[in-house]
Every structure is written in C-alpha cells, then in structure tokens.
Design a protein around this motif. Structure first.
Motif, short mmCIF file in Angstrom:
data_model
loop_
_atom_site.label_atom_id
_atom_site.label_comp_id
_atom_site.label_asym_id
_atom_site.label_seq_id
_atom_site.Cartn_x
_atom_site.Cartn_y
_atom_site.Cartn_z
N HIS A 143 0.40 -0.97 0.09
CA HIS A 143 0.09 0.14 0.10
C HIS A 143 0.74 1.65 0.07
O HIS A 143 0.11 2.56 0.67
N ALA A 144 2.08 1.42 -0.56
CA ALA A 144 2.82 2.11 -0.63
C ALA A 144 1.60 2.80 -1.68
O ALA A 144 1.86 3.23 -3.03
N CYS A 145 1.74 4.49 -1.85
CA CYS A 145 0.78 5.11 -2.20
C CYS A 145 1.25 5.95 -2.99
O CYS A 145 2.31 6.21 -3.31
N GLN A 171 -3.44 4.90 -7.38
CA GLN A 171 -3.33 5.22 -7.95
C GLN A 171 -3.32 6.42 -8.98
O GLN A 171 -4.58 6.08 -10.06
N ALA A 172 -3.06 7.62 -8.30
CA ALA A 172 -3.46 9.19 -8.95
C ALA A 172 -3.12 9.88 -10.17
O ALA A 172 -3.60 10.30 -10.86
N GLU A 173 -1.43 9.62 -10.10
CA GLU A 173 0.21 10.45 -11.20
C GLU A 173 -1.29 10.15 -12.66
O GLU A 173 -1.42 11.20 -13.54
N ARG A 202 -10.76 7.51 -12.45
CA ARG A 202 -9.69 6.90 -11.58
C ARG A 202 -9.78 5.48 -11.78
O ARG A 202 -8.69 5.04 -11.74
N GLU A 203 -11.31 4.42 -12.26
CA GLU A 203 -10.77 3.29 -11.90
C GLU A 203 -9.61 2.75 -12.97
O GLU A 203 -9.28 2.07 -12.98
N LEU A 204 -9.83 3.38 -14.34
CA LEU A 204 -8.98 2.79 -15.11
C LEU A 204 -7.93 3.20 -15.11
O LEU A 204 -6.58 2.59 -15.78
N GLY A 205 -7.49 4.53 -14.57
CA GLY A 205 -6.10 5.27 -14.54
C GLY A 205 -5.40 3.86 -13.77
O GLY A 205 -3.93 4.04 -13.34
N ARG A 272 9.73 9.53 -17.53
CA ARG A 272 10.00 9.76 -15.82
C ARG A 272 9.54 8.64 -15.38
O ARG A 272 10.10 8.52 -13.95
N ARG A 273 9.21 7.46 -15.85
CA ARG A 273 8.43 6.63 -14.99
C ARG A 273 9.17 5.24 -15.19
O ARG A 273 9.30 4.03 -14.87
N TYR A 274 9.68 5.10 -16.71
CA TYR A 274 9.95 3.50 -17.71
C TYR A 274 11.73 4.26 -17.86
O TYR A 274 11.55 4.30 -19.40
#
Length: 278
Positions: A143-145, A171-173, A202-205, A272-274
């Motif tokens: 549960h690391a935010c 997962q908000a980003e 939100r759910e799809l993200g 940034r992420r990959y």
C-alpha cells in the motif's frame, strides 16, 4: 485467550510484539479490525516466505527492503516469523514519517530485533542511501501510495532485487494525465468513453497504471504474476504483483508498453516512470 483467537497466531510468534502493534489487546484478544489486518499480513507473509526460502543461505542474507513501511507491521512480522528463528538476514524499513520511524526503532530495540533498520527516507531517495547495501534480495511495498510504488520498482531495479512484492495503492498520477487530455482523446477515439466520467477515470487510471508496471517489470527481466492478496471483504486495495528476476528481458513487453502510452496519450510518462525501457 479465546480458542478462535489462538487459531490466528503462528507457533512461536511473539505475543508481546502483537500487543505492541495493537493487533492483540493487553488481555491477548483480537478485535475484528485487528483480525482483518493480521489476515492480510499473514497472506502476504505466505507469499514472501516462499520467495525467501529460494534464496541461497548466507550469514548476511536474505536482505529485504520494505517501502512505505508505516508502522512496519509487515517488517516486524516477517522478522518475528522468519528472520529471528534463523538468526540471519536483515530487514530495512523505509518510511517518510519520522515519528513512525522513531517508534519502529524503539520497538525493535525493546524486542531485541537487532537486524532491523529503519530509515526516514522516501522510496525515491533510498536508492542512493549508503546505509542500504548495493543489492537487496527482496523489495516489498504494501500500500505504498501512488507513485511510491513506482519508486519502489525503480529501487528494486537499481538494487538488482531477486524478487519484488507489490500491493499498489491510490494510483492517481496517470488518472490526472487522462483527465488533462480528456477533450482531445474524446475527439480522437471512442476508447476515451472508458474514462469520460470521473469515477471511470479513477478506476481506469488505476488499472492502466498497474498494467504498465507489469509490462515494465517484464521488459526489465522479471517474470510477473498478478493475483489477489485477500478477499475483497478485507481490502479494496487488493492487487498483488509478484516479480521474479529471470534476466530474460522481454522486448515485446517494452513495445506493448510504448503502444499503450501512445494509445492513451501518455507518452510524457515514459522518461519519468519507465526510464529503463530497452
């Protein structure tokens, strides 16, 4: 202790630790909230124990880094059930809230858990921390935010982790990126209907975020398994990602990751992420 309470505990487990973590009351009972929390940690322990048993025996092994450690429920129970009886290995708890770090340090000292260290750091900063070894056998993030899970993955790649055990949260980003480009996407593709409404965004993200993480791990040389941590009645943050290092980097995974970024207008996330994509 009631008989049904006793069934929750493992042989040799420290009841003093469970009382300190407020999982057991001072009378040795388990309330309903604690029962759910303990069940979740036990389920995760069962997955991690199997991985730890695969590692070669050595005086200073295994090493485990727990990101977003919080009150270190997972770290303390792992130490109590696996590391303590074997007399080897080390657990590092990584947490940004200084008061929780100090509390965990004090508890480890009180219980004599000498091979536990707690660092007041973000997951992003931990990769360059000299107090951590150059390689880590197991990386966990319960549960690391939001992007802290991505930082834990980056840490695991940097530390050449044999295994990563991730339960993503909040997962908000990526959802924010979908919202930003929503008008353009709606004019470009009917797929944008999947995230036209805020709840669906939100759910799809959240879903896309975890799919991209799995592809990134596969492209980086890991075999990935995705499963449930516990039943939905115990936690809505329930997805468990298990990554095992094989050294076989899947170029097809990298290609699909880039294709998904392009399909959803998320190309800006790649650098940034990959950053390690081949």
């Amino acid at each position: 202790m009631k008989p049904d309470d006793a069934l929750e505990l493992r042989p040799g487990q420290s009841t003093e630790l469970l009382k300190e973590l407020h999982i057991l009351t001072r009378e040795g009972r388990i309330n309903q909230d604690s029962r759910r929390k303990l069940k979740q940690v036990y389920h995760l322990y069962q997955f991690i124990e199997k991985l730890l048993l695969e590692l070669p025996a050595a005086p200073d092994r295994p090493t485990l880094a727990d990101h977003g450690a919080g009150k270190s429920y997972l770290g303390f129970i792992l130490y109590d059930l696996f590391f303590r009886p074997r007399g080897c290995g080390h657990i590092y708890g990584v947490e940004t809230r200084s008061e929780l770090v100090e509390r965990s340090r004090a508890l480890a000292a009180r219980l004599g858990f000498e091979r536990m260290s707690f660092l007041n750091l973000s997951a992003a900063a931990a990769a360059d921390e000299t107090a951590l070894p150059d390689t880590i056998d197991v990386v966990t993030a319960l549960h690391a935010c939001d992007t802290a899970t991505d930082d834990a993955i980056a840490f695991g790649l940097r530390k050449k982790a044999r295994f990563m055990v991730l339960v993503p949260c909040c997962q908000a980003e990526l959802a924010a990126c979908l919202r930003q480009n929503k008008a353009l996407s709606l004019s470009r593709t009917p797929l944008a209907e999947l995230w036209r409404h805020p709840l669906h965004t939100r759910e799809l993200g959240s879903q896309i975020t975890n799919v991209l993480r799995c592809l990134y791990l596969e492209a980086s040389g890991y075999q990935v398994t995705v499963t449930e941590l516990v039943g939905w009645e115990h936690s809505l943050k329930n997805e468990l990602i298990l990554a095992r290092w094989t050294g076989q980097r899947r170029h097809s995974a990298a290609q699909r990751l880039r294709a998904l970024l392009a399909e959803f207008g998320l190309e800006s996330l790649e650098a940034r992420r990959y950053p390690g994509l081949p």
